[in-house]
Design a protein around this motif. Structure first.
Motif, PDB file in Angstrom:
ATOM      1  N   LEU A 230     -37.669  35.537  27.923  1.00  0.00           N
ATOM      2  CA  LEU A 230     -36.131  36.434  27.643  1.00  0.00           C
ATOM      3  C   LEU A 230     -35.577  35.430  27.442  1.00  0.00           C
ATOM      4  CD1 LEU A 230     -35.501  39.258  26.971  1.00  0.00           C
ATOM      5  CD2 LEU A 230     -34.829  39.355  30.075  1.00  0.00           C
TER       6      LEU A 230
ATOM      7  N   THR B 235     -30.997  36.075  25.957  1.00  0.00           N
ATOM      8  CA  THR B 235     -29.655  36.465  25.667  1.00  0.00           C
ATOM      9  C   THR B 235     -28.930  35.438  25.962  1.00  0.00           C
ATOM     10  OG1 THR B 235     -28.868  37.891  26.491  1.00  0.00           O
ATOM     11  CG2 THR B 235     -29.229  36.616  28.469  1.00  0.00           C
TER      12      THR B 235
ATOM     13  N   CYS C 147     -31.825  39.448  33.430  1.00  0.00           N
ATOM     14  CA  CYS C 147     -30.436  38.096  32.657  1.00  0.00           C
ATOM     15  C   CYS C 147     -29.467  38.325  33.317  1.00  0.00           C
ATOM     16  CB  CYS C 147     -30.127  38.516  31.504  1.00  0.00           C
ATOM     17  SG  CYS C 147     -31.912  38.133  29.970  1.00  0.00           S
TER      18      CYS C 147
ATOM     19  N   VAL D 156     -33.620  44.852  20.750  1.00  0.00           N
ATOM     20  CA  VAL D 156     -34.269  43.357  21.441  1.00  0.00           C
ATOM     21  C   VAL D 156     -35.253  43.421  20.252  1.00  0.00           C
ATOM     22  CG1 VAL D 156     -34.473  44.200  23.638  1.00  0.00           C
ATOM     23  CG2 VAL D 156     -36.528  44.354  22.029  1.00  0.00           C
TER      24      VAL D 156
ATOM     25  N   ASP E  94     -25.935  41.435  19.598  1.00  0.00           N
ATOM     26  CA  ASP E  94     -26.353  41.295  21.618  1.00  0.00           C
ATOM     27  C   ASP E  94     -27.270  41.979  21.746  1.00  0.00           C
ATOM     28  OD1 ASP E  94     -26.174  43.811  20.699  1.00  0.00           O
ATOM     29  OD2 ASP E  94     -24.418  44.415  21.902  1.00  0.00           O
ATOM     30  N   ARG E  95     -28.251  41.537  20.638  1.00  0.00           N
ATOM     31  CA  ARG E  95     -29.701  41.469  20.886  1.00  0.00           C
ATOM     32  C   ARG E  95     -30.665  40.595  22.400  1.00  0.00           C
ATOM     33  NH1 ARG E  95     -29.632  43.100  15.805  1.00  0.00           N
ATOM     34  NH2 ARG E  95     -30.048  44.919  14.594  1.00  0.00           N
ATOM     35  N   ASN E  96     -30.896  40.824  22.827  1.00  0.00           N
ATOM     36  CA  ASN E  96     -32.500  39.848  23.323  1.00  0.00           C
ATOM     37  C   ASN E  96     -33.130  40.051  22.862  1.00  0.00           C
ATOM     38  OD1 ASN E  96     -29.983  39.918  25.791  1.00  0.00           O
ATOM     39  ND2 ASN E  96     -31.266  41.471  26.659  1.00  0.00           N
TER      40      ASN E  96
ATOM     41  N   CYS F  79     -33.277  33.334  30.794  1.00  0.00           N
ATOM     42  CA  CYS F  79     -33.210  34.708  31.464  1.00  0.00           C
ATOM     43  C   CYS F  79     -34.775  34.470  32.895  1.00  0.00           C
ATOM     44  CB  CYS F  79     -33.280  35.686  30.927  1.00  0.00           C
ATOM     45  SG  CYS F  79     -32.269  36.838  30.108  1.00  0.00           S
TER      46      CYS F  79
ATOM     47  N   ASP G 133     -25.561  36.747  26.116  1.00  0.00           N
ATOM     48  CA  ASP G 133     -24.780  37.035  26.680  1.00  0.00           C
ATOM     49  C   ASP G 133     -24.676  35.770  27.882  1.00  0.00           C
ATOM     50  OD1 ASP G 133     -22.983  38.523  28.845  1.00  0.00           O
ATOM     51  OD2 ASP G 133     -23.988  39.190  29.788  1.00  0.00           O
TER      52      ASP G 133
ATOM     53  N   LEU H 227     -29.361  30.424  23.140  1.00  0.00           N
ATOM     54  CA  LEU H 227     -29.529  31.716  23.941  1.00  0.00           C
ATOM     55  C   LEU H 227     -30.296  31.045  25.491  1.00  0.00           C
ATOM     56  CD1 LEU H 227     -31.685  33.575  21.429  1.00  0.00           C
ATOM     57  CD2 LEU H 227     -28.992  33.600  21.884  1.00  0.00           C
TER      58      LEU H 227
END
Length: 229
Positions: A92, A94, A111, A46, A82-84, A106, A96, A103
């Motif tokens: 937070l 992400t 997330c 992270v 791919d780190r948060n 979340c 993803d 980004l």
């Protein structure tokens, strides 16, 4: 000081510069000075970032009584991958499921929140949706994946966690009915009554099979306020 909120995050083209959108004090004079973002730890799985600034807004006479958006950036030692990203310990983000370069912010459930369904994790989301008190007990559940009934309770009395004192043996409680939405369980109505009358008055589509056999909550679990209608 730290911003009241961090509303967004995005990456530069090389994915090494992180731009963070915040809300900071504003007014007639300079209300947010030395705004900066720094990494608080080496990059691992992270990325931890802290945003700070100085401001006279603690003194109402400063005139810094409003807020306005501001953007701050921090250079990463390598591409985010791919780190948060965790900002100020509680916000937070992400990559993803996000649309680059943005980004995704979340929510309270993280997330990857649990899918809405008849699972313990999903029931926890339902409790969050109604703002249930800390240390709430789920006494029973009736669920078909689209509709849900939760009977919940919580202990009363001072410092009751793990206590056997007589004052901690009593409980207050509620019965909540929910419908499934894409975002999770959505509250329909709160009541302490048995059967289907209350919920089907509010939501006629609620299935009788989930509520017909419900008994009224016992006096020790009944809420101390009138049932919703």
């Amino acid at each position: 000081m730290q911003p009241s909120t961090v509303t967004g995050a995005r990456l530069s083209g090389d994915r090494r510069t992180l731009l963070l959108d915040t809300q900071v004090p504003s007014g007639a004079h300079a209300c947010a000075r030395k705004l900066k973002a720094v990494l608080t730890n080496p990059m691992t799985d992270v990325v931890r970032v802290q945003i700070t600034f100085t401001s006279p807004s603690g003194d109402r006479a400063s005139g810094c009584t409003e807020e306005s958006p501001a953007t701050v950036k921090v250079r990463l030692p390598e591409a985010l991958g791919d780190r948060n990203v965790i900002v100020d310990n509680y916000t937070l983000f992400t990559a993803d499921g996000a649309e680059p370069p943005a980004l995704r912010l979340c929510g309270e459930l993280g997330c990857t929140p649990p899918a809405t369904g008849c699972t313990a994790a999903s029931y926890d989301q339902a409790l969050m949706a109604i703002g249930a008190p800390a240390h709430t007990y789920r006494n029973s559940e009736e669920c078909d994946g689209k509709w849900l009934v939760l009977d919940i309770s919580w202990r009363t009395g001072p410092a009751c966690a793990g206590s056997t004192e007589p004052g901690c043996s009593s409980r207050l409680g509620d019965r909540w009915f929910f419908r499934a939405r894409k975002s999770g369980w959505e509250p329909v109505i709160r009541t302490s009554s048995g059967g289907c009358q209350d919920v089907q008055r509010k939501e006629p589509a609620f299935p009788t099979s989930l509520c017909a056999s419900l008994a009224p909550l016992s006096p020790s679990l009944a809420p101390s306020y009138p049932p919703a209608s």
